[in-house]
Design an enzyme around this catalytic site. Structure first.
Site, mmCIF file in Angstrom:
data_model
loop_
_atom_site.group_PDB
_atom_site.id
_atom_site.type_symbol
_atom_site.label_atom_id
_atom_site.label_comp_id
_atom_site.label_asym_id
_atom_site.label_seq_id
_atom_site.Cartn_x
_atom_site.Cartn_y
_atom_site.Cartn_z
ATOM 1 N N HIS A 236 43.795 42.019 45.579
ATOM 2 C CA HIS A 236 42.929 40.886 45.906
ATOM 3 C C HIS A 236 43.600 40.116 47.029
ATOM 4 C CE1 HIS A 236 40.440 37.337 45.669
ATOM 5 N NE2 HIS A 236 39.624 37.997 44.865
ATOM 6 N N HIS A 354 45.040 43.917 41.862
ATOM 7 C CA HIS A 354 43.870 43.315 41.225
ATOM 8 C C HIS A 354 43.024 44.313 40.443
ATOM 9 C CE1 HIS A 354 40.590 40.512 40.674
ATOM 10 N NE2 HIS A 354 39.767 41.228 41.415
HETATM 11 C C1 SIN Z 1 36.711 37.341 42.907
HETATM 12 O O1 SIN Z 1 36.010 36.504 42.387
HETATM 13 O O2 SIN Z 1 37.157 37.234 44.045
HETATM 14 C C2 SIN Z 1 37.062 38.565 42.121
HETATM 15 C C3 SIN Z 1 35.845 39.187 41.594
HETATM 16 C C4 SIN Z 1 35.993 40.661 41.620
HETATM 17 O O3 SIN Z 1 37.114 41.162 41.641
HETATM 18 O O4 SIN Z 1 34.969 41.355 41.660
#
Ligand code: SIN
Length: 540
Positions: A236, A354
């Site tokens: 992420h 992530h």
């Molecule tokens: C986010 O809200 O940025 C993460 C959501 C996701 O990983 O789909």
């Protein structure tokens, strides 16, 4: 393993996130005797930490369409998404979300009576429905846990799944578990559904909870199933880079270590921009969508910027977003706990591990290659995500494939009766390495920016401290899973000599057409070591 207790059911579901509870509820409604096994409390998995929302096209956003959602998903997947998986799963999204709402999940309303929508990286439209501002996963989990409790769904908390028990033909006939005190038990069942999440804990810094140790993938590989796309670990782009005064882990001392609070992409969807240490925007010119590029692009650009500037974090300027605390209460609270006021100052952020885009190979109904073994959600690889998952497609996949898997278990019951002669319950020694060594090796060599020498050295470092042992408790089962997953990810990452999606090789920095539609399938060799078994073509 000598079990001290046994029980008989029709279906064991491992994991109580969105895919697991959806499957369990549906299976119970279809008349199956179901038990859900979880390591911690029912709501302790990854689902509750999802912030952004659920990507879904219900037809009330002018200019948006299921076709556009499919196109965005394929573009994010960088050539490796399976077109049939993408089309089918996305097309079933509206019905799955309607079902979830019927089970009690409440999404944020817009000003005009329709559901509110936000936008995240890689999406060409505002199509992400959300709850509690940025607490979508928590609301989804709440609703499913409440529905499970209404239905009196049997939940076996505080138990870790160890291994599938199979009959002499290889079909699943049960599951071994250990409780928190290390007491073993066996759940006899002709069907086991893995919905145990991903393996973010391979890395020192992750958005994932402590549960995410890859147990499901490891269990499936040991049972004879295969896994694919394991090299595509999604980072992420924006987790909070700050000391966490409430953390019990080392993140209290080190701002980028441990489970890091997410700063949802929806913050950028609503207008926040990324700045380098000199206060310059650096996403403009990198991608036509700039700060809203797919997250592999943004995470890689942040990593490059950090290397070029020598800074430890970049900054996300959200000061122009009106009513930030109301729209993003979770992010706001995390920032305030860390002494940052996002209303007045940019938020320090870095990337962190992530989401596992790959996992246990399944069809679109959760079936693995092992009769009686199913997988759904992050633990599985359906082909939806390819080389990089599109934001907010994961809760969607869990809802759709969880429901499909329940129906598949019912449909397969006629053939899944086994021989009645179970194999002895397995108790084989497995490779075990200390978690800290595994995390150090993976963080140093298998993050954003990998090369052949680093991957080989990481593999050697893990190998050097690995010994055979019999896991006797939850920590042992998790360490065995992380050891196996580390070697599997390193093998796949070393094999793919190109950069694509979230797999960034510094020694092969470009995409290579030779790999354009090729997925790497991993299994165990006769010695029980993870190896790349084959390169398979992904359907366009
Ligand atoms: C986010 O809200 O940025 C993460 C959501 C996701 O990983 O789909």
């Amino acid at each position: 393993m000598r079990a001290v207790w046994e029980a008989d059911v029709d279906l064991v579901v491992v994991g109580s996130g969105v895919a697991g509870l959806t499957a369990a509820l549906d299976a119970a409604e279809l008349g199956l005797r179901v038990v859900v096994v979880t390591k911690d409390a029912t709501d302790a998995g990854s689902t509750r930490w999802a912030q952004g929302g659920i990507a879904v096209v219900v037809g009330d956003v002018p200019g948006d369409s299921v076709g556009a959602h499919v196109a965005d998903t394929l573009a994010a997947g960088a050539g490796l998404s399976d077109a049939a998986a993408v089309t089918e799963i996305i097309a079933e999204g509206p019905a799955a979300v309607a079902r979830l709402r019927a089970r009690g999940a409440v999404f944020d309303p817009g000003t005009d009576g329709r559901l509110a929508r936000t936008r995240e990286g890689g999406h060409s439209a505002f199509r992400v429905v959300h709850a509690g501002g940025d607490a979508t996963g928590a609301e989804v989990e709440r609703a499913l846990v409440a529905a499970s409790s209404d239905r009196r769904l049997p939940l076996l908390t505080g138990h870790v799944a160890v291994d599938a028990v199979r009959d002499e033909l290889g079909a699943v006939v049960g599951l071994t578990v250990l409780d928190d005190a290390g007491l073993p038990g066996v759940l006899w069942a002709p069907a086991v559904l893995l919905a145990s999440g991903g393996y973010g804990q391979l890395y020192a810094s992750t958005t994932n909870p402590g549960e995410a140790t890859g147990d499901g993938v490891a269990l499936a590989l040991r049972a004879g199933a295969t896994a694919a796309d394991l090299e595509f670990v999604q980072f992420h782009p924006t987790v909070l880079y700050a000391h966490d005064p409430f953390a019990r882990s080392s993140s209290r001392r080190t701002p980028a270590v441990g489970r890091r609070p997410l700063v949802t992409e929806a913050v950028r969807g609503e207008g926040a921009v990324l700045l380098d240490r000199a206060g310059r925007r650096f996403m403009t010119g990198v991608h036509p969508l700039a700060d809203l590029a797919p997250r592999d692009v943004v995470a890689a650009a942040i990593t490059r910027t950090l290397a070029e500037t020598g800074a430890e974090c970049v900054h996300l300027d959200a000061t122009a977003i009106p009513q930030f605390a109301l729209r993003f209460p979770t992010v706001y609270a995390a920032c305030r706990h860390a002494g940052i006021d996002p209303v007045r100052e940019p938020i320090p952020v870095t990337p962190a591990a992530h989401y596992a885009c790959g996992g246990v190979v399944t069809d679109l109904h959760g079936r693995t290659a092992v009769p009686g073994l199913y997988a759904a959600g992050e633990v599985a690889r359906t082909g939806l995500h390819g080389a990089n998952r599109l934001a907010s497609n994961s809760l969607l996949e869990g809802l759709v494939v969880g429901a499909r898997a329940a129906r598949a278990v019912v449909a397969d019951r006629q053939v899944l009766h086994g021989t009645g002669l179970a194999r002895p319950v397995p108790s084989t020694a497995v490779p075990l390495a200390p978690r800290a060594v595994v995390q150090r090796a993976m963080t140093g060599a298998a993050g954003i920016g990998r090369d052949a020498a680093g991957l080989a050295a990481a593999s050697d470092a893990v190998e050097a401290v690995t010994a055979l042992g019999l896991p006797v408790d939850r920590a042992g089962v998790e360490d065995a899973a992380l050891t196996l997953l580390a070697q599997a990810v390193l093998a796949a990452a070393g094999h793919r000599t190109e950069s694509r999606g979230c797999h960034v090789r510094t020694d092969f920095p470009e995409r290579d057409d030779v790999w354009q539609r090729t997925s790497l399938v991993v299994g165990l060799d006769t010695a029980g070591r993870p190896v790349v078994l084959e390169e398979t073509a992904v359907a366009a």
